[in-house]
Design a protein around this motif. Sequence first.
Motif, PDB file in Angstrom:
ATOM      1  N   GLU A  18       0.847  -1.194   0.000  1.00 12.76           N
ATOM      2  CA  GLU A  18       0.000   0.000   0.000  1.00 12.76           C
ATOM      3  C   GLU A  18       0.878   1.238   0.000  1.00 12.76           C
ATOM      4  OE1 GLU A  18      -2.339  -0.941   3.491  1.00 12.76           O
ATOM      5  OE2 GLU A  18      -1.157   0.448   4.724  1.00 12.76           O
ATOM      6  N   PRO A  19       0.361   2.358  -0.520  1.00  8.07           N
ATOM      7  CA  PRO A  19       1.179   3.564  -0.594  1.00  8.07           C
ATOM      8  C   PRO A  19       1.768   3.920   0.767  1.00  8.07           C
ATOM      9  CG  PRO A  19      -0.833   3.854  -1.852  1.00  8.07           C
ATOM     10  CD  PRO A  19      -0.972   2.546  -1.118  1.00  8.07           C
ATOM     11  N   LEU A  20       3.062   4.150   0.774  1.00 11.12           N
ATOM     12  CA  LEU A  20       3.761   4.488   2.009  1.00 11.12           C
ATOM     13  C   LEU A  20       3.234   5.806   2.569  1.00 11.12           C
ATOM     14  CD1 LEU A  20       6.190   3.587   3.832  1.00 11.12           C
ATOM     15  CD2 LEU A  20       7.605   5.115   2.436  1.00 11.12           C
ATOM     16  N   SER A  21       3.004   5.835   3.880  1.00 12.20           N
ATOM     17  CA  SER A  21       2.542   7.064   4.529  1.00 12.20           C
ATOM     18  C   SER A  21       3.116   7.137   5.934  1.00 12.20           C
ATOM     19  CB  SER A  21       1.014   7.118   4.580  1.00 12.20           C
ATOM     20  OG  SER A  21       0.521   6.228   5.563  1.00 12.20           O
ATOM     21  N   GLY A  51      11.079   8.860  10.918  1.00 11.33           N
ATOM     22  CA  GLY A  51      10.362  10.073  10.530  1.00 11.33           C
ATOM     23  C   GLY A  51      11.017  10.778   9.364  1.00 11.33           C
ATOM     24  N   ALA A  52      12.334  10.976   9.447  1.00 10.44           N
ATOM     25  CA  ALA A  52      13.058  11.633   8.359  1.00 10.44           C
ATOM     26  C   ALA A  52      13.049  10.777   7.100  1.00 10.44           C
ATOM     27  CB  ALA A  52      14.494  11.928   8.794  1.00 10.44           C
ATOM     28  N   TYR A  53      13.136   9.456   7.275  1.00 10.57           N
ATOM     29  CA  TYR A  53      13.099   8.517   6.148  1.00 10.57           C
ATOM     30  C   TYR A  53      11.776   8.650   5.384  1.00 10.57           C
ATOM     31  CZ  TYR A  53      12.648   3.824   3.991  1.00 10.57           C
ATOM     32  OH  TYR A  53      12.436   2.767   3.144  1.00 10.57           O
ATOM     33  N   LEU A  54      10.671   8.657   6.120  1.00  4.46           N
ATOM     34  CA  LEU A  54       9.365   8.797   5.479  1.00  4.46           C
ATOM     35  C   LEU A  54       9.226  10.150   4.798  1.00  4.46           C
ATOM     36  CD1 LEU A  54       7.088   7.167   8.195  1.00  4.46           C
ATOM     37  CD2 LEU A  54       7.677   6.210   5.970  1.00  4.46           C
ATOM     38  N   ASP A  55       9.661  11.196   5.465  1.00  6.03           N
ATOM     39  CA  ASP A  55       9.589  12.523   4.857  1.00  6.03           C
ATOM     40  C   ASP A  55      10.346  12.562   3.538  1.00  6.03           C
ATOM     41  OD1 ASP A  55       8.066  13.456   6.953  1.00  6.03           O
ATOM     42  OD2 ASP A  55       9.735  14.467   7.970  1.00  6.03           O
ATOM     43  N   SER A  56      11.532  11.966   3.518  1.00  8.63           N
ATOM     44  CA  SER A  56      12.342  11.952   2.298  1.00  8.63           C
ATOM     45  C   SER A  56      11.645  11.195   1.178  1.00  8.63           C
ATOM     46  CB  SER A  56      13.703  11.315   2.600  1.00  8.63           C
ATOM     47  OG  SER A  56      14.470  11.154   1.423  1.00  8.63           O
ATOM     48  N   HIS A  57      11.111  10.010   1.491  1.00  5.90           N
ATOM     49  CA  HIS A  57      10.423   9.215   0.475  1.00  5.90           C
ATOM     50  C   HIS A  57       9.186   9.945  -0.050  1.00  5.90           C
ATOM     51  CE1 HIS A  57      13.027   5.898   0.391  1.00  5.90           C
ATOM     52  NE2 HIS A  57      12.188   4.903   0.599  1.00  5.90           N
ATOM     53  N   ARG A  60      10.087  12.740  -2.425  1.00  7.10           N
ATOM     54  CA  ARG A  60      10.523  12.216  -3.720  1.00  7.10           C
ATOM     55  C   ARG A  60       9.345  11.722  -4.545  1.00  7.10           C
ATOM     56  NH1 ARG A  60      15.500   8.237  -2.642  1.00  7.10           N
ATOM     57  NH2 ARG A  60      15.497   8.236  -4.928  1.00  7.10           N
ATOM     58  N   ALA A  61       8.282  11.287  -3.870  1.00 10.03           N
ATOM     59  CA  ALA A  61       7.126  10.748  -4.583  1.00 10.03           C
ATOM     60  C   ALA A  61       6.284  11.829  -5.234  1.00 10.03           C
ATOM     61  CB  ALA A  61       6.262   9.932  -3.617  1.00 10.03           C
ATOM     62  N   GLU A  62       6.392  13.058  -4.788  1.00  8.21           N
ATOM     63  CA  GLU A  62       5.514  14.117  -5.269  1.00  8.21           C
ATOM     64  C   GLU A  62       5.561  14.335  -6.776  1.00  8.21           C
ATOM     65  OE1 GLU A  62       6.340  17.531  -2.898  1.00  8.21           O
ATOM     66  OE2 GLU A  62       5.367  16.714  -1.107  1.00  8.21           O
ATOM     67  N   PRO A  63       6.729  14.306  -7.422  1.00  4.65           N
ATOM     68  CA  PRO A  63       6.730  14.510  -8.885  1.00  4.65           C
ATOM     69  C   PRO A  63       6.187  13.328  -9.685  1.00  4.65           C
ATOM     70  CG  PRO A  63       8.869  15.056  -7.901  1.00  4.65           C
ATOM     71  CD  PRO A  63       8.093  14.278  -6.893  1.00  4.65           C
ATOM     72  N   GLY A  64       5.874  12.212  -9.019  1.00  4.49           N
ATOM     73  CA  GLY A  64       5.347  11.048  -9.726  1.00  4.49           C
ATOM     74  C   GLY A  64       6.405  10.196 -10.388  1.00  4.49           C
ATOM     75  N   LYS A  65       7.662  10.383  -9.991  1.00  6.26           N
ATOM     76  CA  LYS A  65       8.756   9.583 -10.561  1.00  6.26           C
ATOM     77  C   LYS A  65       9.272   8.549  -9.572  1.00  6.26           C
ATOM     78  CE  LYS A  65       8.678  11.999 -14.331  1.00  6.26           C
ATOM     79  NZ  LYS A  65       8.090  11.403 -15.543  1.00  6.26           N
ATOM     80  N   PHE A  66       8.653   8.491  -8.411  1.00  5.68           N
ATOM     81  CA  PHE A  66       9.083   7.580  -7.351  1.00  5.68           C
ATOM     82  C   PHE A  66       7.817   7.159  -6.627  1.00  5.68           C
ATOM     83  CE2 PHE A  66      10.579   6.854  -2.938  1.00  5.68           C
ATOM     84  CZ  PHE A  66      11.597   5.945  -3.170  1.00  5.68           C
TER      85      PHE A  66
END
Length: 211
Positions: A18-21, A51-57, A60-66
């Motif tokens: 499921e989408p990471l959140s 927390g920082a790991y999730l924020d980073s991922h 990166r997901a916002e542009p739709g390339k990850f």
Amino acid sequence: MSQSIDAPTLQGRLVRLEPLSRSHAADLAIAAEEDRSSYDFTWVPRSTEIGAYLDSHLRRAEPGKFAPFAQIRLTDEHAVGCTAYWDPRCWPGRTDLCAVEIGFTWLAGSAQGTGVNLESKLLLLGHAFEHFGVARVDIKTDARNERSRRAIDGIGATFEGVLRNWSQSWAPNEQGQLRDSAIYSIIDSEWPHCEQQLRNRLANFKRDSIS
């Protein structure tokens, strides 16, 4: 604009992707602190870094390339690791995808060897070939990571060679250094055979055997 990759919910018998959140943070903090002996060549965050790991991922997901996923073990509904689609490439002169990579994968020690990784790859590969319509899926690992290489061989991927000084090393005490990367792929004509191999192997794992 090129086609974006997405992270839909993908349901299996042993695992749900499921989408990471940020809702996965507590489970992942526990998963990351289980037996870490298999992480010599893979960066897995410590519990205090989740927390920082999730924020980073998620950035990166916002542009739709990850497209990152949490791996949810169905016997207890706990997030036991992460994986992702990334590095999408389009056909020359077109906007539809011709290739994507599966990577950024890690699993808690208790989920390793239980079929969760196998089924996650089955779900990701199936979505890539059957929904995205790609011609190729890439998988890379540190060339020294024999455990990871055996696992990639086990899903039916073809070894294509080692790219020297290819990407950042995640091995301890190698910050700022480059690693040699072992490159594997599965192409569309191989997918039906690979899919059957994966399903045959997964038949050996019962959902109630996962703990």
